[in-house]
Design a protein around this motif. Structure first.
Motif, PDB file in Angstrom:
ATOM      1  N   TYR A 185       1.020  -1.136   0.141  1.00 22.85           N
ATOM      2  CA  TYR A 185       0.073  -0.039   0.100  1.00 22.85           C
ATOM      3  C   TYR A 185       1.035   1.300   0.012  1.00 22.85           C
ATOM      4  CZ  TYR A 185      -3.053   3.712   1.814  1.00 22.85           C
ATOM      5  OH  TYR A 185      -3.707   4.827   1.860  1.00 22.85           O
ATOM      6  N   GLN A 186       1.907   1.242   0.886  1.00 23.35           N
ATOM      7  CA  GLN A 186       2.688   2.425   0.924  1.00 23.35           C
ATOM      8  C   GLN A 186       3.567   2.489  -0.550  1.00 23.35           C
ATOM      9  OE1 GLN A 186       5.164   0.933   4.452  1.00 23.35           O
ATOM     10  NE2 GLN A 186       4.069   2.779   5.628  1.00 23.35           N
ATOM     11  N   GLN A 191       5.671   5.810  -1.062  1.00 26.02           N
ATOM     12  CA  GLN A 191       6.603   5.995   0.215  1.00 26.02           C
ATOM     13  C   GLN A 191       7.502   4.629   0.180  1.00 26.02           C
ATOM     14  OE1 GLN A 191       3.823   5.868   3.412  1.00 26.02           O
ATOM     15  NE2 GLN A 191       2.426   7.569   2.412  1.00 26.02           N
ATOM     16  N   MET A 192       8.523   4.724  -0.930  1.00 28.51           N
ATOM     17  CA  MET A 192       9.034   3.469  -1.094  1.00 28.51           C
ATOM     18  C   MET A 192      10.221   2.961   0.040  1.00 28.51           C
ATOM     19  SD  MET A 192       8.328   2.327  -3.888  1.00 28.51           S
ATOM     20  CE  MET A 192       7.590   2.878  -5.585  1.00 28.51           C
ATOM     21  N   ASP A 194       9.678   3.531   3.197  1.00 33.94           N
ATOM     22  CA  ASP A 194       8.915   2.854   4.490  1.00 33.94           C
ATOM     23  C   ASP A 194       8.492   1.617   3.861  1.00 33.94           C
ATOM     24  OD1 ASP A 194       9.016   4.901   5.886  1.00 33.94           O
ATOM     25  OD2 ASP A 194       7.146   5.832   5.345  1.00 33.94           O
ATOM     26  N   ALA A 195       8.149   1.386   2.626  1.00 36.61           N
ATOM     27  CA  ALA A 195       7.630   0.023   1.888  1.00 36.61           C
ATOM     28  C   ALA A 195       8.732  -1.181   2.111  1.00 36.61           C
ATOM     29  CB  ALA A 195       7.232   0.268   0.452  1.00 36.61           C
ATOM     30  N   GLU A 196       9.947  -0.346   1.540  1.00 35.11           N
ATOM     31  CA  GLU A 196      11.168  -1.363   1.906  1.00 35.11           C
ATOM     32  C   GLU A 196      11.419  -1.872   3.186  1.00 35.11           C
ATOM     33  OE1 GLU A 196      15.975  -1.098   0.742  1.00 35.11           O
ATOM     34  OE2 GLU A 196      14.817   0.513  -0.045  1.00 35.11           O
ATOM     35  N   ARG A 197      11.248  -0.962   4.224  1.00 32.78           N
ATOM     36  CA  ARG A 197      11.750  -1.054   5.659  1.00 32.78           C
ATOM     37  C   ARG A 197      10.902  -2.621   5.913  1.00 32.78           C
ATOM     38  NH1 ARG A 197       9.263   0.116   9.882  1.00 32.78           N
ATOM     39  NH2 ARG A 197       8.041   1.887   8.733  1.00 32.78           N
ATOM     40  N   MET A 198       9.493  -2.267   5.640  1.00 33.67           N
ATOM     41  CA  MET A 198       8.645  -3.003   6.205  1.00 33.67           C
ATOM     42  C   MET A 198       8.883  -4.262   5.273  1.00 33.67           C
ATOM     43  SD  MET A 198       5.160  -0.713   6.847  1.00 33.67           S
ATOM     44  CE  MET A 198       4.308  -2.169   7.586  1.00 33.67           C
ATOM     45  N   LEU A 199       8.976  -4.283   4.403  1.00 30.30           N
ATOM     46  CA  LEU A 199       9.301  -5.673   3.306  1.00 30.30           C
ATOM     47  C   LEU A 199      10.517  -6.289   3.657  1.00 30.30           C
ATOM     48  CD1 LEU A 199       8.045  -4.523  -0.130  1.00 30.30           C
ATOM     49  CD2 LEU A 199       7.022  -6.574   1.218  1.00 30.30           C
ATOM     50  N   ARG A 200      11.619  -5.728   3.968  1.00 31.86           N
ATOM     51  CA  ARG A 200      12.820  -6.446   4.889  1.00 31.86           C
ATOM     52  C   ARG A 200      12.528  -6.933   5.937  1.00 31.86           C
ATOM     53  NH1 ARG A 200      17.440  -5.852   1.883  1.00 31.86           N
ATOM     54  NH2 ARG A 200      17.568  -3.951   0.573  1.00 31.86           N
ATOM     55  N   VAL A 258       5.048   4.508 -10.672  1.00 31.44           N
ATOM     56  CA  VAL A 258       4.461   3.506  -9.643  1.00 31.44           C
ATOM     57  C   VAL A 258       3.561   2.705 -10.464  1.00 31.44           C
ATOM     58  CG1 VAL A 258       3.635   2.874  -7.544  1.00 31.44           C
ATOM     59  CG2 VAL A 258       5.113   5.071  -7.635  1.00 31.44           C
ATOM     60  N   PRO A 259       3.411   1.250 -10.409  1.00 26.80           N
ATOM     61  CA  PRO A 259       2.612   0.481 -10.998  1.00 26.80           C
ATOM     62  C   PRO A 259       1.217   0.823 -10.479  1.00 26.80           C
ATOM     63  CG  PRO A 259       4.725  -0.964 -10.364  1.00 26.80           C
ATOM     64  CD  PRO A 259       4.538   0.553  -9.681  1.00 26.80           C
ATOM     65  N   ALA A 260       0.244   0.654 -11.514  1.00 28.93           N
ATOM     66  CA  ALA A 260      -1.157   0.969 -10.911  1.00 28.93           C
ATOM     67  C   ALA A 260      -1.716  -0.179 -10.234  1.00 28.93           C
ATOM     68  CB  ALA A 260      -2.153   1.032 -12.300  1.00 28.93           C
TER      69      ALA A 260
END
Length: 271
Positions: A185-186, A191-192, A194-200, A258-260
């Protein structure tokens, strides 16, 4: 899409033959020596457990047979829906789960399968109501809430989706799928970091799976870090799929967009 019938249709054929009369009496029919075929028995618990370890096609075949034997077997119906979804037969998955709900309207697992199948075929609008009902039936279960968040995203109800993601995080802050869904969602909102941090964080969990790692690869690639994305992608995907995904990521990162829609969806990692 051609639907797979869940229950085999049966037809009864009635035939009539003239009565043979002799001495004004009906001759009796000869006695039959044929033994009626025994009713088919449902699989044992051990057989069902073994079937669950098979590939999606084998599971679909097994659970179709079980549903044919007993159309009121809710567990078989839910497992059939899961197998169909694994095969990408989303219409059939919805149909199988909805048959369970006709018998048991409050069956939470069937509600979750309807939700997942609708989302998997990109029709989140139709997933909202069953997800909401499943969440109401089990307020402490993170699964329907996380699914609801993704469904609301697909329905372009972003503010409501954010609230649902945050609620899922409150219910299960260490659950990899919750983290991954919120991270995507981020990413969809730019919000790349934040997204990367959460995915890691999600990928570091013992229960993390390939879909979560591939979502991390997607986010890395969207930031132009294609070498890192490729390394992750090759852990789980065949070479031709990696090549296709990298071509997609080069196009996305080159355009700065950003992909739709999600390309590798953490939703499919749902239990």
């Amino acid at each position: 899409m051609c639907r797979m019938s869940i229950l085999a249709a049966t037809a009864l054929m009635l035939t009539q033959a003239p009565l043979a009369l002799a001495k004004e009496r009906v001759q009796p029919l000869p006695a039959t020596t044929e033994t009626p075929a025994p009713a088919r028995q449902k699989a044992t618990a051990e057989e069902r457990a073994m079937a669950q370890r098979g590939d999606p096609l084998a599971r679909a075949t097994f659970w179709t047979r079980e549903v044919e034997r007993d159309g009121r077997d809710a567990g078989a119906g839910v497992n059939l829906a899961r197998a169909m979804r694994s095969l990408g037969k989303y219409d059939e998955a919805v149909e199988a789960a909805q048959r369970v709900l006709l018998i048991e309207p409050d069956n939470r697992e069937a509600l979750l399968e309807v939700t997942r199948a609708h989302i998997s075929r990109g029709q989140g609008f139709y997933a909202v109501a069953p997800a909401q009902k499943a969440a109401a039936l089990a307020p402490r279960d993170w699964r329907p809430v996380s699914l609801l968040a993704v469904a609301l995203e697909q329905a372009s109800r972003d503010d409501e989706a954010l609230v649902a993601h945050q609620k899922a995080m409150a219910l299960a802050p260490d659950e990899p799928t919750v983290l991954a869904n919120y991270a995507m969602y981020q990413a969809g909102h730019g919000q790349m970091a934040d997204a990367e941090r959460m995915l890691r964080l999600a990928a570091s969990k013992p229960t993390a799976n390939a879909y979560i790692r591939q979502n991390l690869a997607l986010v890395l690639g969207m930031q132009g870090r294609l070498a890192e994305a490729e390394k992750l992608a090759r852990q789980d995907l065949p070479p031709e799929m990696v090549a296709n995904n990298l071509a997609y990521l080069r196009a996305v990162s080159g355009a700065g967009g950003v992909p739709a829609q999600r390309s590798w969806d953490a939703l499919r990692a749902q239990p």
